[in-house]
Design a protein around this motif. Structure first.
Motif, short mmCIF file in Angstrom:
data_model
loop_
_atom_site.label_atom_id
_atom_site.label_comp_id
_atom_site.label_asym_id
_atom_site.label_seq_id
_atom_site.Cartn_x
_atom_site.Cartn_y
_atom_site.Cartn_z
N TYR A 126 0.60 -1.27 0.06
CA TYR A 126 -0.04 -0.26 -0.12
C TYR A 126 0.99 1.15 -0.09
O TYR A 126 1.02 1.98 0.84
CB TYR A 126 -0.89 -0.13 1.26
N GLN A 127 1.75 1.24 -0.85
CA GLN A 127 2.62 2.53 -1.13
C GLN A 127 2.28 3.83 -0.96
O GLN A 127 2.64 4.57 -0.41
CB GLN A 127 3.45 2.33 -2.35
N VAL A 194 13.00 -14.43 -7.59
CA VAL A 194 12.83 -13.07 -7.05
C VAL A 194 11.88 -12.17 -7.91
O VAL A 194 12.28 -12.01 -9.06
CB VAL A 194 14.17 -12.31 -7.00
N TYR A 195 10.94 -11.66 -7.22
CA TYR A 195 9.88 -10.85 -7.95
C TYR A 195 10.57 -9.47 -8.44
O TYR A 195 11.41 -8.71 -8.07
CB TYR A 195 8.70 -10.52 -7.12
N ASP A 196 9.94 -9.15 -9.67
CA ASP A 196 10.20 -7.75 -10.20
C ASP A 196 9.16 -7.12 -9.73
O ASP A 196 8.00 -6.87 -10.34
CB ASP A 196 10.19 -7.99 -11.82
N GLU A 197 9.34 -6.23 -8.72
CA GLU A 197 8.41 -5.57 -7.96
C GLU A 197 7.84 -4.21 -8.82
O GLU A 197 6.92 -3.55 -8.33
CB GLU A 197 8.72 -5.17 -6.52
N THR A 203 2.27 -6.06 -10.22
CA THR A 203 1.41 -5.18 -9.63
C THR A 203 -0.06 -5.73 -9.73
O THR A 203 -0.81 -5.85 -8.67
CB THR A 203 1.42 -3.71 -10.39
N ARG A 204 -0.44 -6.20 -10.86
CA ARG A 204 -1.55 -7.17 -11.34
C ARG A 204 -1.99 -8.17 -10.19
O ARG A 204 -3.23 -8.51 -9.46
CB ARG A 204 -1.72 -7.53 -12.42
N PHE A 205 -0.88 -9.07 -10.13
CA PHE A 205 -0.81 -10.15 -9.05
C PHE A 205 -1.32 -9.77 -7.72
O PHE A 205 -1.99 -10.19 -7.16
CB PHE A 205 0.44 -11.00 -9.25
N VAL A 206 -0.43 -8.78 -7.00
CA VAL A 206 -0.74 -8.12 -5.77
C VAL A 206 -2.05 -7.83 -5.51
O VAL A 206 -2.85 -8.07 -4.86
CB VAL A 206 0.43 -7.26 -5.33
N HIS A 270 -2.40 -15.52 -13.34
CA HIS A 270 -1.62 -14.70 -12.64
C HIS A 270 -0.36 -15.49 -12.24
O HIS A 270 0.60 -14.46 -12.31
CB HIS A 270 -2.45 -13.95 -11.53
N ILE A 271 -0.51 -16.08 -11.57
CA ILE A 271 1.13 -16.84 -11.20
C ILE A 271 1.87 -17.32 -12.53
O ILE A 271 3.24 -16.98 -12.43
CB ILE A 271 0.81 -18.17 -10.37
N HIS A 272 1.23 -17.68 -13.55
CA HIS A 272 2.18 -17.97 -14.66
C HIS A 272 2.62 -16.59 -15.31
O HIS A 272 3.78 -16.47 -15.75
CB HIS A 272 1.13 -18.61 -15.84
#
Length: 277
Positions: A126-127, A194-197, A203-206, A270-272
């Motif tokens: 929640y930036q 390692v996620y590319d945040e 962003t869509r996944f979160v 989404h995971i894919h």
């Protein structure tokens, strides 16, 4: 409008044209006034007609107990949040955030500091709300001379998240944050990545996980039972589907819930997307 009850010089209780109780705020609104006097509309800065008489009474009672300067500071913070958050904020935030900031100020004066165990997750998920929380801490210090801990920025952020999601209670938002973090960890460990945040897929996944957790806790999980799509996803995205099974096992064990067919399909896709190179 006629004054029904004076809470302090800046806050009164009145009735709307439909005979609903309404809290009215404005600097000097009730100065040298008494019950039965008319309210000068030029002094009105904010009105509150809450959902239910009980909430209105709670707000009136709270505003009657809390120093006016703390109410003004909270209103300034809420105004900033309303300008920066896309969703409309529930009026309940005037009750919950005012009460929290007053409590935080009281604790700080007494030398009591409560650590927020989810500060990292809140800052991450929640930036925008967290930055408002940081700004709120600066406003409290500037206007009231009280330096709140950085942990309070995260709690203020959650109050804003609650208000933007229809005023859910803080405990539910903590639960949502926990669930999102747990699922992200399951996916991360399953794929060893390692996620590319900064990526759009992350962003869509979160965002999907946040709304999924919210629906799950509200028991609003859709299930149309599209077996064909379920089978296609299972075949096409095997590793992602295997990960969704692990997530389902976690949900059953930790929350006594399970994924519907629809949700498992969406989650697998989404995971894919978030794990593909």
């Amino acid at each position: 409008m006629i004054i029904e009850k004076i809470l302090n010089n800046n806050v009164v209780l009145t009735l709307t044209e439909h005979q609903e109780e309404m809290v009215v705020m404005g600097r000097g609104l009730a100065f040298k006034k008494k019950v039965g006097d008319e309210i000068d509309p030029t002094y009105i800065e904010k009105t509150f007609v809450m959902e239910g008489k009980e909430i209105t009474n709670q707000l009136a009672e709270l505003f009657g107990e809390i120093p006016p300067e703390e109410i003004e500071v909270t209103n300034e913070i809420i105004k900033i949040a309303q300008e920066k958050i896309d969703n409309k904020l529930s009026n309940n935030i005037y009750l919950t955030l005012t009460d929290h900031i007053h409590f935080a100020i009281t604790r700080t004066k007494e030398g009591l500091e409560i650590k927020n165990p989810l500060i990292w997750e809140i800052k991450k998920f929640y930036q925008k709300e967290y930055q408002i929380g940081v700004q709120a801490i600066h406003i409290v210090k500037e206007k009231l001379g009280i330096e709140l801990s950085i942990d309070e920025a995260a709690v203020i952020a959650l109050h804003i998240v609650n208000a933007s999601q229809g005023g859910y209670n803080l405990n539910k938002t903590y639960q949502i944050t926990h669930i999102v973090q747990d699922i992200l960890n399951i996916v991360r460990l399953h794929f060893g990545l390692v996620y590319d945040e900064n990526s759009l897929n992350y962003t869509r996944f979160v965002t999907h996980l946040q709304y999924f957790a919210q629906r799950m806790l509200n028991e609003e999980i859709p299930n149309t039972g599209d077996d064909f799509l379920f089978e296609q996803v299972q075949l096409k995205y095997k590793k992602a589907f295997e990960c969704s099974i692990k997530i389902n096992e976690y949900l059953e064990k930790a929350h006594h819930k399970e994924l519907s067919i629809d949700e498992q399909v969406y989650l697998t896709i989404h995971i894919h997307r978030v794990t593909e190179n």
